[in-house]
Write a protein that holds these residues in place. Structure first.
Motif, PDB file in Angstrom:
ATOM      1  N   GLY B  39     -50.725  32.284  -8.899  1.00 54.58           N
ATOM      2  CA  GLY B  39     -50.892  33.281  -8.129  1.00 54.58           C
ATOM      3  C   GLY B  39     -51.854  32.978  -6.830  1.00 54.58           C
ATOM      4  O   GLY B  39     -52.444  31.998  -6.934  1.00 54.58           O
ATOM      5  N   ALA B  40     -52.006  34.121  -6.281  1.00 56.85           N
ATOM      6  CA  ALA B  40     -52.910  33.930  -5.242  1.00 56.85           C
ATOM      7  C   ALA B  40     -54.495  33.785  -5.703  1.00 56.85           C
ATOM      8  O   ALA B  40     -55.206  32.900  -5.174  1.00 56.85           O
ATOM      9  N   GLU B  41     -54.781  34.278  -6.854  1.00 56.57           N
ATOM     10  CA  GLU B  41     -55.849  33.938  -7.740  1.00 56.57           C
ATOM     11  C   GLU B  41     -56.220  32.391  -7.666  1.00 56.57           C
ATOM     12  O   GLU B  41     -57.455  32.064  -7.430  1.00 56.57           O
ATOM     13  N   ALA B  42     -55.098  31.740  -8.097  1.00 57.05           N
ATOM     14  CA  ALA B  42     -55.354  30.162  -8.475  1.00 57.05           C
ATOM     15  C   ALA B  42     -55.501  29.697  -7.134  1.00 57.05           C
ATOM     16  O   ALA B  42     -56.501  28.707  -7.048  1.00 57.05           O
ATOM     17  N   GLN B  43     -55.193  29.928  -5.810  1.00 59.27           N
ATOM     18  CA  GLN B  43     -55.564  29.547  -4.864  1.00 59.27           C
ATOM     19  C   GLN B  43     -56.783  29.707  -4.233  1.00 59.27           C
ATOM     20  O   GLN B  43     -57.495  28.836  -3.991  1.00 59.27           O
ATOM     21  N   ALA B  44     -57.332  31.039  -4.427  1.00 65.89           N
ATOM     22  CA  ALA B  44     -58.645  31.385  -4.259  1.00 65.89           C
ATOM     23  C   ALA B  44     -59.652  30.597  -4.872  1.00 65.89           C
ATOM     24  O   ALA B  44     -60.512  30.198  -4.469  1.00 65.89           O
ATOM     25  N   GLU B  45     -59.315  30.416  -6.180  1.00 60.81           N
ATOM     26  CA  GLU B  45     -60.168  29.647  -7.076  1.00 60.81           C
ATOM     27  C   GLU B  45     -60.481  28.136  -6.528  1.00 60.81           C
ATOM     28  O   GLU B  45     -61.295  27.783  -6.722  1.00 60.81           O
ATOM     29  N   GLY B  46     -59.511  27.638  -6.406  1.00 58.87           N
ATOM     30  CA  GLY B  46     -59.408  26.094  -6.079  1.00 58.87           C
ATOM     31  C   GLY B  46     -59.922  26.022  -4.681  1.00 58.87           C
ATOM     32  O   GLY B  46     -60.871  24.969  -4.696  1.00 58.87           O
ATOM     33  N   ARG B  47     -59.947  27.015  -3.652  1.00 59.03           N
ATOM     34  CA  ARG B  47     -60.610  26.868  -2.693  1.00 59.03           C
ATOM     35  C   ARG B  47     -61.942  26.858  -2.817  1.00 59.03           C
ATOM     36  O   ARG B  47     -62.852  26.393  -2.310  1.00 59.03           O
ATOM     37  N   ALA B  48     -62.401  27.961  -3.813  1.00 60.28           N
ATOM     38  CA  ALA B  48     -63.714  28.318  -3.948  1.00 60.28           C
ATOM     39  C   ALA B  48     -64.450  26.993  -4.717  1.00 60.28           C
ATOM     40  O   ALA B  48     -65.557  26.553  -4.256  1.00 60.28           O
ATOM     41  N   ARG B  49     -63.751  26.430  -5.544  1.00 58.83           N
ATOM     42  CA  ARG B  49     -64.089  25.340  -6.342  1.00 58.83           C
ATOM     43  C   ARG B  49     -64.557  24.329  -5.460  1.00 58.83           C
ATOM     44  O   ARG B  49     -65.382  23.278  -5.625  1.00 58.83           O
ATOM     45  N   TYR B  50     -63.531  24.127  -4.563  1.00 60.51           N
ATOM     46  CA  TYR B  50     -63.816  23.028  -3.471  1.00 60.51           C
ATOM     47  C   TYR B  50     -65.095  23.197  -2.759  1.00 60.51           C
ATOM     48  O   TYR B  50     -66.048  22.325  -2.357  1.00 60.51           O
ATOM     49  N   ALA B  51     -65.395  24.610  -2.284  1.00 68.37           N
ATOM     50  CA  ALA B  51     -66.607  24.820  -1.519  1.00 68.37           C
ATOM     51  C   ALA B  51     -67.752  24.768  -2.080  1.00 68.37           C
ATOM     52  O   ALA B  51     -68.935  24.023  -1.905  1.00 68.37           O
ATOM     53  N   ALA B  52     -67.684  24.887  -3.641  1.00 69.01           N
ATOM     54  CA  ALA B  52     -68.812  24.743  -4.511  1.00 69.01           C
ATOM     55  C   ALA B  52     -69.095  23.350  -4.727  1.00 69.01           C
ATOM     56  O   ALA B  52     -70.242  22.908  -5.099  1.00 69.01           O
ATOM     57  N   ALA B  53     -68.023  22.435  -4.609  1.00 70.01           N
ATOM     58  CA  ALA B  53     -68.376  20.986  -4.930  1.00 70.01           C
ATOM     59  C   ALA B  53     -69.041  20.363  -3.548  1.00 70.01           C
ATOM     60  O   ALA B  53     -69.722  19.246  -4.055  1.00 70.01           O
ATOM     61  N   LEU B  54     -69.027  20.806  -2.362  1.00 68.28           N
ATOM     62  CA  LEU B  54     -69.651  19.979  -1.573  1.00 68.28           C
ATOM     63  C   LEU B  54     -71.297  20.012  -1.668  1.00 68.28           C
ATOM     64  O   LEU B  54     -71.644  20.924  -2.255  1.00 68.28           O
ATOM     65  N   ASN B  55     -71.526  18.975  -1.039  1.00 67.75           N
ATOM     66  CA  ASN B  55     -73.058  18.828  -0.826  1.00 67.75           C
ATOM     67  C   ASN B  55     -73.994  18.622  -2.092  1.00 67.75           C
ATOM     68  O   ASN B  55     -74.912  19.118  -2.208  1.00 67.75           O
ATOM     69  N   ARG B  56     -73.248  17.981  -3.120  1.00 72.49           N
ATOM     70  CA  ARG B  56     -73.887  17.822  -4.484  1.00 72.49           C
ATOM     71  C   ARG B  56     -73.247  16.701  -5.296  1.00 72.49           C
ATOM     72  O   ARG B  56     -72.073  16.379  -5.090  1.00 72.49           O
ATOM     73  N   PRO B  57     -73.864  16.230  -6.323  1.00 70.13           N
ATOM     74  CA  PRO B  57     -73.192  15.306  -7.273  1.00 70.13           C
ATOM     75  C   PRO B  57     -71.845  15.941  -7.970  1.00 70.13           C
ATOM     76  O   PRO B  57     -72.049  17.024  -8.293  1.00 70.13           O
TER      77      PRO B  57
END
Lengths: 563, 563
Positions: B39-57
């Motif tokens: 659902g929409a939650e999975a989509q939001a989580e995916g986006r959040a994980r992407y944002a959190a992955a930026l600028n770090r190893p």
């Protein structure tokens, strides 16, 4: 008419497919000459046609001939066959093949398979001609040239046809596909076509031409590809006969006979590299030396390459029940066709400390001596020697045997010296009894046994223990290539280890076999020949990979009408 | 536990196999994000994980890291992603992969397939992560990065698993064989083993990494081969995510996660040739440029090579019913992802004299103008432009567009100039509207349109007549490579001719298609992607040839006991 051919041969093809799936025994042909449908008459006629073919140009009715060439000498009479063959320009053959491909590719798969099976039938009809030709170019015995190079080779050809049918029938000819895009349902009619790659070049070797040629020729032809056969210049006749029969049946079925042509070269002016690098070569099937084979594999691109070369086949002796039976099987198999088969064993590894048998311990030296004695007695029996050892194909082989014998005497012990033997039927035959050398596993010995020594040359190699034996034997396979391997052990855990080790090394393992079956006998429809996991070749007779990439799939799609 | 996985996924695999056989529509996944099981939650989580992955190893938990490297820039923000990845020594990865292979190869086919299907399931679970990663490395639209690079790519992966299962289950595991030798019946028990080839290297491209990577990774893994993934240095994240998920599921299933590793290189220090020529490379799967692809194909030996490169996809316009519908489909398809797909059409051939339509004759220039107008209006619609054109992956592409535009103006007529457009959601996005150039078919034009011009670049090519059009278009395919082709004609005899000509040229033909389906949409289980008959690649998604040679068959045989 051509669909009739499919119907005519359908039961045979279906039975072959079923055998390929369950790998049980199957053959389309009785395996002894006396049971040939043509009877003794067919055999006499085949011999007569061979005799009549000598010392004159061979009628091949193939366009593009530039002249004639011949280089064959019978290993049995050591006289030139004197047969001249049309010597064609490769460019012409490629052009003819490409032109012939169109209508052949447009024919249905069933039509092509029917014609191919009719060719098989014709080759069986003329199997005595082929046998004579193989005998007097390769030096095989009368029986081997009939069975091994005749009926067994034809079975391997039919096996390739069976795989071609399985791979091609795996592709649906058409489909209806529909999917929603937004609010619209899009129904598509899709058509799938099987398209051949283009001209295939089939190289055949001097000692066993038909056994690899038939599968390659039929795999190519069934999938729509024209075939140019490039025989070894010392073994042309078996392939010239095959090409002639292919051409006749193709023409009689309404197709262009130039789908199959013969390309002759000479030892002085080889054409191999020209054919491999020819811009119109789409597929190369190669049987021959490991050295040229590696060049072919590395240089065939953009053509596909299927190869069988050679290697060092090994035997590991750990423990046995009945040593006499083992010795007998090894002696016979290592003598068979003077070990001029890609499946002949060469290196026998045995623990220094000897082996256990049902009647007690036998030390390593005694094992070697008993094996040598068995080989010697076999070679001494005039009639049997001819039937088993047969003749030596290449004049270079006796020279190689002598060299190895000399080197072997220096670093090891010659268990059995090689010499010419008198063939009962052909006093002029080029013959050699087997050489058997005992060496230690170390570096000095390895320089001698670590590579293929083609011909009746065997080594009994003394190792520290059975683990070293297995390690060395499988290393031979991995490094120098191997098609077969043989193991004698009464210890099931050791057998299991050996199965894993030889599997990883890519050699087909025969375990504890004794009795009248030659240890290296490979059965169509059942035994996979060459794994592709070591340098002995990259193609297997026969698996799906042998046929699946010889054709390609194209498609077109459009909206379903009136939906 | 691992056999449970096979049981769990068995219905899906069986349905996939059945779809491969009859080529009907099939998918394991709903094709729009709103119908994802999370659902929409999975989509939001995916986006959040992407944002959190930026600028770090990136946490990859892969041994052998020498340091970190990063080179990714989002085509949407034109900012570096700033993600650092472990940069490993290839020798280490090969050693790790080889070691991991043993227990994986010893597992049953069903166990391997079960684990692979569980990985598919995990990748679907995390499909929003992949979508974000593809969007911000390749520049795909949000929807395409979800469907094309997510669910459709996973379907192509499952399709490869289905073919792997079909090819492997084609081999009998054992057989009893018996034959008479003389008066003795020899009964043999034969065991057949499936053996992987060794470490596979999978190259992925910058614009569409997952769609080819998943099939290659799964085909290799299912057949027992470890995989080293070598992503394009500007598109690492989608493959780093995939490698991480593969590794986690493998480890959770009790296997060595080093069966799948990531090998990073940089544009300054590419590792491609090192990996292809590495002595432990057994298989290469390559997606990328035609130039490097040809080098890989020619140099991969002794490794197997499976390639998809690129080419010049063509359209031939002969006659149409509804020109508006045709124009609309062409304009959309040629704009889709700014024509950065290996299936995007580039060359439109049209007879100089114009074409017939249901409402009368339309001349060639008018056709080009109307197509340009349709493309222009699509690009002018801010919201739609972003969804269709998306962003430009490489900074080199705008430069190429400008060059072609300049040259096109000199030798032909620029029907539609290319310029940046304002993306509604990402004002900083690297964007370009399509360039459309009208040229004559002659040599001057051919110098421009005769090769692939990667990106939103199209040509309307005026030919003498429809025969010349077909001849030139199929020549493009044969010489420069082509995966797709498109035809509009109301003349069934001409259609038939075109089907034959494109089949011979090895391009998949779509006929008279209009409506909401993108013309170049390729469906897993139904559309064969790449024929191997022209320079656009040698491997097909998916046929038996794609899987049948990735494993080999070894055998052992012994006398049947107590017979």
């Amino acid at each position: 008419m051509t669909l009739d051919l499919y119907d005519k041969h359908r039961p045979s093809l279906e039975a072959a497919i079923s055998a390929c799936r369950d790998r049980r025994y199957f053959s389309l042909f009785p395996e002894t000459p006396d049971r040939h449908r043509g009877g003794a008459e067919a055999q006499a006629e085949g011999r007569a046609r061979y005799a009549a073919a000598l010392n004159r140009p061979l009628e091949l009715d193939q366009p593009g001939a530039l002249g004639l060439a011949a280089a064959e000498v019978s290993p049995y009479t050591q006289q030139p066959l004197g047969i001249e063959y049309p010597h064609a320009n490769p460019d012409t053959l490629f052009a003819l093949g490409s032109r012939a491909m169109n209508s052949w590719a447009a024919a249905s798969v069933q039509t092509r398979l029917g014609v191919c099976m009719e060719i098989v039938d014709r080759l069986y009809e003329r199997v005595f001609d082929t046998a004579q030709a193989v005998m007097h170019t390769a030096g095989q015995s009368s029986l081997m040239s009939y069975a091994g190079s005749g009926t067994n080779a034809l079975d391997r050809g039919v096996e390739a046809l069976a795989y071609a049918q399985m791979a091609m029938s795996h592709v649906a000819p058409a489909a209806r596909w529909e999917r929603q895009f937004g609010s619209t349902l899009i129904p598509l009619q899709k058509t799938y076509r099987l398209v051949p790659r283009g001209v295939a070049v089939v190289f055949t070797c001097a000692t066993f031409p038909t056994w690899n040629a038939y599968p390659a020729m039929f795999a190519n032809l069934a999938t729509g590809n024209p075939v140019i056969v490039k025989p070894h210049p010392t073994g042309v006749l078996p392939m010239a006969i095959a090409v002639r029969e292919f051409r006749e049946v193709l023409a009689a079925s309404g197709f262009d006979p130039n789908l199959v042509t013969l390309c002759l070269d000479t030892i002085e002016e080889p054409l191999g590299k020209v054919l491999v690098k020819h811009p119109q070569t789409a597929i190369v099937d190669f049987t021959g030396s490991a050295r040229f084979g590696a060049w072919v594999e590395a240089n065939a691109w953009p053509a596909l390459c299927f190869s069988e070369t050679s290697g060092v086949n090994t035997v590991v002796i750990d423990s046995v029940d009945d040593l006499d039976a083992v010795i007998k099987s090894l002696a016979t198999t290592m003598s068979l066709f003077s070990a001029q088969m890609c499946t002949s064993p060469q290196n026998i590894y045995i623990p220094k400390g000897g082996i256990t048998t049902a009647t007690g311990r036998v030390d390593a030296s005694e094992f070697g001596e008993r094996l040598a004695a068995a080989m010697k007695s076999l070679a001494a029996d005039g009639k049997r020697a001819g039937a088993i050892l047969a003749a030596i194909q290449s004049p270079g082989t006796p020279q190689l045997i002598d060299e190895v014998q000399e080197r072997g005497a220096k670093i090891g012990r010659v268990l059995l010296e090689s010499s010419a033997y008198a063939h009962a039927d052909f006093p002029q035959a080029r013959t050699r009894t087997p050489l058997l050398v005992q060496v230690d596993a170390g570096a000095a010995g390895r320089a001698l046994y670590g590579e293929e020594r083609f011909g009746p040359i065997g080594f009994v190699i003394h190792c520290d223990d059975r683990d070293v034996a297995l390690e060395q034997a499988t290393r031979d396979a991995k490094q120098a290539g191997a098609i077969t391997a043989f193991l004698y052990s009464t210890d099931e855990t050791y057998i299991e280890r050996a199965e894993r080790a030889y599997s990883a090394a890519g050699a087909q393992l025969t375990i504890n076999l004794t009795g009248p079956m030659p240890l290296n006998f490979a059965a169509a429809y059942s035994d996979y020949h060459v794994t592709g996991l070591n340098p002995a070749g990259n193609a297997t007779l026969t698996d799906l990979a042998f046929v699946a990439s010889r054709f390609r799939i194209t498609q077109s799609r459009r909206l379903v009408k009136d939906s």
